[in-house]
Enzyme design. Structure first.
Site, PDB file in Angstrom:
ATOM      1  N   ASN A  60      -2.061   0.319   6.728  1.00  0.00           N
ATOM      2  CA  ASN A  60      -1.514  -0.916   7.292  1.00  0.00           C
ATOM      3  C   ASN A  60      -0.627  -1.698   6.323  1.00  0.00           C
ATOM      4  O   ASN A  60      -0.518  -2.920   6.414  1.00  0.00           O
ATOM      5  CB  ASN A  60      -2.637  -1.778   7.884  1.00  0.00           C
ATOM      6  CG  ASN A  60      -3.626  -2.241   6.833  1.00  0.00           C
ATOM      7  OD1 ASN A  60      -3.555  -1.853   5.680  1.00  0.00           O
ATOM      8  ND2 ASN A  60      -4.558  -3.097   7.237  1.00  0.00           N
ATOM      9  N   TYR A 115     -12.473  -2.001  -3.299  1.00  0.00           N
ATOM     10  CA  TYR A 115     -12.977  -2.103  -1.916  1.00  0.00           C
ATOM     11  C   TYR A 115     -14.497  -1.957  -1.844  1.00  0.00           C
ATOM     12  O   TYR A 115     -15.024  -1.614  -0.781  1.00  0.00           O
ATOM     13  CB  TYR A 115     -12.292  -1.060  -1.041  1.00  0.00           C
ATOM     14  CG  TYR A 115     -10.895  -1.470  -0.592  1.00  0.00           C
ATOM     15  CD1 TYR A 115     -10.697  -2.617   0.185  1.00  0.00           C
ATOM     16  CD2 TYR A 115      -9.781  -0.713  -0.915  1.00  0.00           C
ATOM     17  CE1 TYR A 115      -9.429  -2.994   0.603  1.00  0.00           C
ATOM     18  CE2 TYR A 115      -8.502  -1.084  -0.489  1.00  0.00           C
ATOM     19  CZ  TYR A 115      -8.344  -2.224   0.271  1.00  0.00           C
ATOM     20  OH  TYR A 115      -7.096  -2.618   0.710  1.00  0.00           O
ATOM     21  N   LYS A 170       0.820  -1.219   0.000  1.00  0.00           N
ATOM     22  CA  LYS A 170       0.000   0.000   0.000  1.00  0.00           C
ATOM     23  C   LYS A 170       0.863   1.283   0.000  1.00  0.00           C
ATOM     24  O   LYS A 170       2.065   1.234   0.279  1.00  0.00           O
ATOM     25  CB  LYS A 170      -0.928  -0.025   1.219  1.00  0.00           C
ATOM     26  CG  LYS A 170      -1.934  -1.178   1.193  1.00  0.00           C
ATOM     27  CD  LYS A 170      -2.922  -1.055   2.342  1.00  0.00           C
ATOM     28  CE  LYS A 170      -3.920  -2.202   2.348  1.00  0.00           C
ATOM     29  NZ  LYS A 170      -4.958  -2.020   3.383  1.00  0.00           N
ATOM     30  N   HIS A 178      -2.246  -5.495   1.728  1.00  0.00           N
ATOM     31  CA  HIS A 178      -3.557  -6.155   1.616  1.00  0.00           C
ATOM     32  C   HIS A 178      -3.314  -7.565   1.104  1.00  0.00           C
ATOM     33  O   HIS A 178      -2.425  -7.785   0.286  1.00  0.00           O
ATOM     34  CB  HIS A 178      -4.465  -5.418   0.617  1.00  0.00           C
ATOM     35  CG  HIS A 178      -5.663  -6.242   0.218  1.00  0.00           C
ATOM     36  ND1 HIS A 178      -6.813  -6.271   0.974  1.00  0.00           N
ATOM     37  CD2 HIS A 178      -5.858  -7.111  -0.816  1.00  0.00           C
ATOM     38  CE1 HIS A 178      -7.664  -7.125   0.409  1.00  0.00           C
ATOM     39  NE2 HIS A 178      -7.112  -7.637  -0.672  1.00  0.00           N
TER      40      HIS A 178
HETATM   41  P1  CMP Z   1      -7.332  -4.599   4.017  1.00  0.00           P
HETATM   42  O1  CMP Z   1      -6.839  -5.926   4.429  1.00  0.00           O
HETATM   43  O2  CMP Z   1      -6.790  -3.995   2.775  1.00  0.00           O
HETATM   44  O3  CMP Z   1      -8.932  -4.678   3.869  1.00  0.00           O
HETATM   45  C1  CMP Z   1      -9.787  -3.586   4.116  1.00  0.00           C
HETATM   46  C2  CMP Z   1      -9.057  -2.397   4.638  1.00  0.00           C
HETATM   47  O4  CMP Z   1      -9.863  -1.430   5.266  1.00  0.00           O
HETATM   48  C3  CMP Z   1      -8.101  -2.837   5.746  1.00  0.00           C
HETATM   49  O5  CMP Z   1      -7.050  -3.586   5.208  1.00  0.00           O
HETATM   50  C4  CMP Z   1      -7.741  -1.520   6.366  1.00  0.00           C
HETATM   51  O6  CMP Z   1      -6.725  -0.852   5.652  1.00  0.00           O
HETATM   52  C5  CMP Z   1      -9.046  -0.740   6.190  1.00  0.00           C
HETATM   53  N1  CMP Z   1      -9.737  -0.663   7.473  1.00  0.00           N
HETATM   54  C6  CMP Z   1     -10.293  -1.657   8.161  1.00  0.00           C
HETATM   55  N2  CMP Z   1     -10.849  -1.201   9.306  1.00  0.00           N
HETATM   56  C7  CMP Z   1     -10.625   0.134   9.339  1.00  0.00           C
HETATM   57  C8  CMP Z   1     -10.942   1.163  10.248  1.00  0.00           C
HETATM   58  N3  CMP Z   1     -11.607   0.903  11.373  1.00  0.00           N
HETATM   59  N4  CMP Z   1     -10.550   2.406   9.943  1.00  0.00           N
HETATM   60  C9  CMP Z   1      -9.882   2.666   8.796  1.00  0.00           C
HETATM   61  N5  CMP Z   1      -9.559   1.721   7.873  1.00  0.00           N
HETATM   62  C10 CMP Z   1      -9.916   0.464   8.153  1.00  0.00           C
END
Ligand code: CMP
Length: 140
Positions: free
Chosen positions: A114, A51, A11, A117
């Site tokens: 984070n 998403y 990311k 993905h």
């Molecule tokens: P990912 O595994 O890419 O799948 C969905 C994404 O949404 C997740 O990683 C996070 O980056 C994002 N995400 C999930 N929960 C939250 C949250 N509470 N606030 C902001 N982003 C979120």
């Protein structure tokens, strides 16, 4: 266990900090093979489509803006039980809950930013891979 393929995305928070190589080393050390990879700039429309399942969540807009804020590296990882193995290497979505040594424990900045993905099921892996790669792009 069967040989699987999963879609991985490095990311914007990680590409900005030049962490692609360090993250790829974690995948390869775990026995995952990078069988397709490209660095691209997502549009808001592409991020929104990717998403779509989260469209009703309060963080959806912020998530799409973040994903389109800088280049990402999209990749196909292949190996025995690749979907689960990749999720182990990534660690929990929230870095505060991620196990020691995982990519998110090491590098993630927050639950939103984070670093990586990974697909969560075989069905979603197929759908997500097809959003970025054709069969001819993948050399296993
Ligand atoms: P990912 O595994 O890419 O799948 C969905 C994404 O949404 C997740 O990683 C996070 O980056 C994002 N995400 C999930 N929960 C939250 C949250 N509470 N606030 C902001 N982003 C979120």
């Amino acid at each position: 266990m069967a040989i699987e393929r999963t879609l991985s995305i490095i990311k914007p928070d990680a590409t900005r900090r030049n962490l692609t190589g360090k993250i790829n080393a974690k995948f390869e050390d775990a026995g995952l093979r990078i069988v397709a990879q490209k660095r691209i700039q997502l549009t808001m429309a592409q991020a929104g489509k990717f998403y779509e399942v989260h469209a009703e969540r309060p963080f959806y807009g912020e998530l799409c803006e973040f994903m389109a804020s800088a280049p990402v590296v999209v990749q196909v990882l292949e190996g025995e039980g690749a979907i689960g193995k990749n999720r182990e290497v990534m660690g929990a979505t929230n870095p505060a809950e991620a196990a020691e040594g995982t990519v998110r424990k090491l590098y993630a900045q927050s639950i939103g930013e984070n670093s990586v993905h990974g697909s969560d099921s075989e069905e979603n892996a197929k759908i997500e891979i097809a959003q970025f790669f054709s069969e001819a792009d993948i050399a296993g």
